[in-house]
Design a protein around this motif. Structure first.
Motif, PDB file in Angstrom:
ATOM      1  N   ILE A   1       0.862  -1.183   0.000  1.00 55.70           N
ATOM      2  CA  ILE A   1       0.000   0.000   0.000  1.00 55.70           C
ATOM      3  C   ILE A   1       0.900   1.237   0.000  1.00 55.70           C
ATOM      4  O   ILE A   1       1.823   1.333   0.807  1.00 55.70           O
ATOM      5  CB  ILE A   1      -0.929   0.035   1.234  1.00 55.70           C
ATOM      6  CG1 ILE A   1      -1.920  -1.135   1.201  1.00 55.70           C
ATOM      7  CG2 ILE A   1      -1.675   1.365   1.308  1.00 55.70           C
ATOM      8  CD1 ILE A   1      -2.775  -1.219   2.453  1.00 55.70           C
ATOM      9  N   LEU A   2       0.636   2.158  -0.874  1.00 54.13           N
ATOM     10  CA  LEU A   2       1.361   3.424  -0.909  1.00 54.13           C
ATOM     11  C   LEU A   2       0.428   4.519  -0.423  1.00 54.13           C
ATOM     12  O   LEU A   2      -0.675   4.706  -0.960  1.00 54.13           O
ATOM     13  CB  LEU A   2       1.839   3.730  -2.331  1.00 54.13           C
ATOM     14  CG  LEU A   2       2.856   4.867  -2.479  1.00 54.13           C
ATOM     15  CD1 LEU A   2       4.168   4.501  -1.784  1.00 54.13           C
ATOM     16  CD2 LEU A   2       3.102   5.168  -3.946  1.00 54.13           C
ATOM     17  N   SER A   3       0.844   5.243   0.601  1.00 48.78           N
ATOM     18  CA  SER A   3      -0.012   6.278   1.183  1.00 48.78           C
ATOM     19  C   SER A   3       0.808   7.518   1.462  1.00 48.78           C
ATOM     20  O   SER A   3       2.035   7.524   1.354  1.00 48.78           O
ATOM     21  CB  SER A   3      -0.676   5.774   2.468  1.00 48.78           C
ATOM     22  OG  SER A   3       0.301   5.411   3.425  1.00 48.78           O
ATOM     23  N   MET A   4       0.121   8.574   1.849  1.00 48.18           N
ATOM     24  CA  MET A   4       0.780   9.855   2.046  1.00 48.18           C
ATOM     25  C   MET A   4       0.359  10.448   3.379  1.00 48.18           C
ATOM     26  O   MET A   4      -0.796  10.357   3.773  1.00 48.18           O
ATOM     27  CB  MET A   4       0.404  10.811   0.907  1.00 48.18           C
ATOM     28  CG  MET A   4       0.971  12.210   1.034  1.00 48.18           C
ATOM     29  SD  MET A   4       0.531  13.207  -0.413  1.00 48.18           S
ATOM     30  CE  MET A   4      -1.255  13.149  -0.314  1.00 48.18           C
ATOM     31  N   LYS A   5       1.310  11.085   4.046  1.00 47.43           N
ATOM     32  CA  LYS A   5       1.015  11.813   5.272  1.00 47.43           C
ATOM     33  C   LYS A   5       1.295  13.285   5.014  1.00 47.43           C
ATOM     34  O   LYS A   5       2.431  13.669   4.758  1.00 47.43           O
ATOM     35  CB  LYS A   5       1.879  11.297   6.425  1.00 47.43           C
ATOM     36  CG  LYS A   5       1.643   9.832   6.751  1.00 47.43           C
ATOM     37  CD  LYS A   5       2.561   9.368   7.868  1.00 47.43           C
ATOM     38  CE  LYS A   5       2.343   7.899   8.177  1.00 47.43           C
ATOM     39  NZ  LYS A   5       3.250   7.412   9.229  1.00 47.43           N
ATOM     40  N   PRO A   6       0.280  14.140   5.044  1.00 43.52           N
ATOM     41  CA  PRO A   6       0.519  15.556   4.778  1.00 43.52           C
ATOM     42  C   PRO A   6       1.488  16.160   5.781  1.00 43.52           C
ATOM     43  O   PRO A   6       1.483  15.802   6.956  1.00 43.52           O
ATOM     44  CB  PRO A   6      -0.874  16.185   4.893  1.00 43.52           C
ATOM     45  CG  PRO A   6      -1.642  15.234   5.746  1.00 43.52           C
ATOM     46  CD  PRO A   6      -1.112  13.859   5.431  1.00 43.52           C
ATOM     47  N   LYS A   7       2.333  17.064   5.291  1.00 44.62           N
ATOM     48  CA  LYS A   7       3.329  17.678   6.154  1.00 44.62           C
ATOM     49  C   LYS A   7       2.686  18.520   7.254  1.00 44.62           C
ATOM     50  O   LYS A   7       3.182  18.614   8.364  1.00 44.62           O
ATOM     51  CB  LYS A   7       4.274  18.542   5.308  1.00 44.62           C
ATOM     52  CG  LYS A   7       5.204  17.742   4.435  1.00 44.62           C
ATOM     53  CD  LYS A   7       6.140  18.623   3.651  1.00 44.62           C
ATOM     54  CE  LYS A   7       5.412  19.457   2.627  1.00 44.62           C
ATOM     55  NZ  LYS A   7       6.347  20.238   1.786  1.00 44.62           N
ATOM     56  N   VAL A   8       1.538  19.148   6.927  1.00 42.64           N
ATOM     57  CA  VAL A   8       0.821  19.946   7.913  1.00 42.64           C
ATOM     58  C   VAL A   8      -0.648  19.559   7.859  1.00 42.64           C
ATOM     59  O   VAL A   8      -1.273  19.677   6.817  1.00 42.64           O
ATOM     60  CB  VAL A   8       0.956  21.466   7.633  1.00 42.64           C
ATOM     61  CG1 VAL A   8       0.177  22.249   8.670  1.00 42.64           C
ATOM     62  CG2 VAL A   8       2.428  21.872   7.636  1.00 42.64           C
ATOM     63  N   LYS A   9      -1.169  19.068   8.951  1.00 40.15           N
ATOM     64  CA  LYS A   9      -2.583  18.719   9.013  1.00 40.15           C
ATOM     65  C   LYS A   9      -3.344  19.930   9.524  1.00 40.15           C
ATOM     66  O   LYS A   9      -3.261  20.292  10.692  1.00 40.15           O
ATOM     67  CB  LYS A   9      -2.792  17.509   9.937  1.00 40.15           C
ATOM     68  CG  LYS A   9      -4.254  17.086  10.033  1.00 40.15           C
ATOM     69  CD  LYS A   9      -4.416  15.871  10.935  1.00 40.15           C
ATOM     70  CE  LYS A   9      -5.880  15.507  11.080  1.00 40.15           C
ATOM     71  NZ  LYS A   9      -6.077  14.355  11.982  1.00 40.15           N
ATOM     72  N   LEU A  10      -4.122  20.562   8.636  1.00 40.10           N
ATOM     73  CA  LEU A  10      -4.825  21.788   8.982  1.00 40.10           C
ATOM     74  C   LEU A  10      -6.213  21.517   9.538  1.00 40.10           C
ATOM     75  O   LEU A  10      -6.666  22.163  10.456  1.00 40.10           O
ATOM     76  CB  LEU A  10      -4.907  22.692   7.748  1.00 40.10           C
ATOM     77  CG  LEU A  10      -3.539  23.108   7.188  1.00 40.10           C
ATOM     78  CD1 LEU A  10      -3.722  23.827   5.874  1.00 40.10           C
ATOM     79  CD2 LEU A  10      -2.813  23.996   8.176  1.00 40.10           C
ATOM     80  N   SER A  11      -6.919  20.569   8.938  1.00 37.97           N
ATOM     81  CA  SER A  11      -8.259  20.192   9.379  1.00 37.97           C
ATOM     82  C   SER A  11      -8.623  18.918   8.641  1.00 37.97           C
ATOM     83  O   SER A  11      -7.909  18.502   7.726  1.00 37.97           O
ATOM     84  CB  SER A  11      -9.269  21.306   9.067  1.00 37.97           C
ATOM     85  OG  SER A  11      -9.592  21.291   7.692  1.00 37.97           O
ATOM     86  N   PRO A  12      -9.725  18.276   9.003  1.00 38.33           N
ATOM     87  CA  PRO A  12     -10.096  17.045   8.305  1.00 38.33           C
ATOM     88  C   PRO A  12     -10.400  17.237   6.825  1.00 38.33           C
ATOM     89  O   PRO A  12     -10.458  16.273   6.094  1.00 38.33           O
ATOM     90  CB  PRO A  12     -11.354  16.588   9.067  1.00 38.33           C
ATOM     91  CG  PRO A  12     -11.213  17.200  10.416  1.00 38.33           C
ATOM     92  CD  PRO A  12     -10.550  18.530  10.171  1.00 38.33           C
TER      93      PRO A  12
END
Length: 347
Positions: free
Chosen positions: A94-105
């Motif tokens: 599985i290839l997924s991404m984690k945003p560098k800055v989580k601003l809101s859902p």
């Protein structure tokens, strides 16, 4: 350790990639490459196809590898600077991404454009300039009547006349290239040869000022408003995905009239939206095997040969424009288009 790796000559060019470490497990049925990076940092100039080819033997299976991130507003868009993580779940990659800055859902702020699927210079000229239009619409389209000076070769800022009172401000001038037929359905391939803007209209005529002409404009060329419905929904942001199992298609011809085409040329297919094709639908290209005669005079056909791949870049109702994304020999109307076969584990 974070380092640099030069990718081999994959389908759409050579780019530099950044990664930390490599997966050491054997490829699964998805066709994951043995040296696929466990972390990839997206760079400027990357395309979705480049990244797909970095991870997969068959890049069009990207949707099976990519896990959309529900924490961002547009989960299918990838941007330079994003970090892509390769993990495993129930034995599948599985290839997924984690945003560098989580601003809101539901909100993600970026100051860069998302990655295109294929290098824009290969696709955008066709999306911006070429159009398939039904024969009935062509026959009823507004036409260039001529220019006051009578010359056919027009330059920027020249004025042309079209019939009727046409208040639309922005226009495109098109040249007919070829006609294609599928049963009772007929379309005409058009190429945009100039942009034009509205100047004024009188009782029976409208004046347009020519801007950015690509070639000479002739009387009877077709004129379409830029808000014309058939010009909408052209984008270079779509997923490569295999055509439905068992589907096939026929090449009807090329936009240029050439008998044979090669890599990065565009052809017209006899399949479209009614056949479940979408932007990004992939086909494998085959050359039919030769027919030989056995000692007993019986004729048999030799096995077909895989000669390339093709991706739909703009589907219409009954036809499509498709890019030859890879070829090992000339592609013609006798080439066979088949959906990629099922991989192990698929149903």
């Amino acid at each position: 350790m974070l380092g640099l790796l030069t990718k081999p000559a994959i389908l759409l060019g050579v780019i530099l990639v950044s990664f930390t470490s490599h997966a050491t497990v054997a490829p699964a049925s998805l066709g994951l490459k043995i040296d696929a990076p466990t972390l990839y940092i997206v760079e400027d100039g990357d395309t979705l196809w480049d990244i797909s080819a970095l991870y997969l033997e068959n890049p069009w299976l990207w949707p099976r590898l990519w896990q959309s991130n529900p924490e961002i507003e547009n989960p299918h868009l990838i941007y330079p600077g994003d970090r892509l993580y390769l993990t495993w779940h129930n034995g599948q990659p599985i290839l997924s991404m984690k945003p560098k800055v989580k601003l809101s859902p539901s909100v993600r702020i970026v100051d860069k454009s998302p990655l295109p699927t294929i290098k824009p210079e290969l696709v955008l000229p066709y999306l911006d300039s070429n159009l398939l239009l039904g024969q009935a619409l062509v026959e009823n389209s507004v036409r260039v009547l001529g220019a006051s000076h009578g010359r056919q070769l027009l330059t920027e800022q020249d004025v042309v006349y079209i019939s009727g009172q046409q208040p639309v401000s922005s226009w495109g001038i098109y040249r007919q290239l070829a006609t294609f037929t599928r049963n009772e359905h007929i379309v005409v391939a058009l190429k945009r040869i100039a942009d034009a803007e509205h100047v004024e209209y009188a009782e029976q005529l409208t004046r347009l000022r020519v801007i950015e002409p690509r070639q000479e404009i002739l009387p009877n060329d077709i004129v379409l408003p830029d808000n014309f419905e058939a010009l909408a929904n052209a984008t270079n942001h779509f997923y490569p995905t295999p055509a439905s199992v068992g589907h096939s298609a026929q090449i009807l011809g090329s936009l240029t009239g050439q008998r044979y085409v090669g890599q990065y040329d565009v052809v017209v297919l006899d399949r479209g939206l009614v056949d479940e094709l979408v932007q990004g639908s992939m086909f494998e290209l085959y050359q039919q095997g030769a027919v030989v005669k056995l000692d007993n005079a019986k004729q048999v056909s030799l096995a077909k040969t895989h000669i390339g791949n093709l991706v739909v870049i703009r589907p219409y109702q009954h036809f499509s424009l498709a890019l030859v994304s890879q070829s090992t020999q000339p592609i013609g109307v006798d080439s066979k288009l088949l959906a990629p076969p099922l991989l192990s584990g698929e149903e």
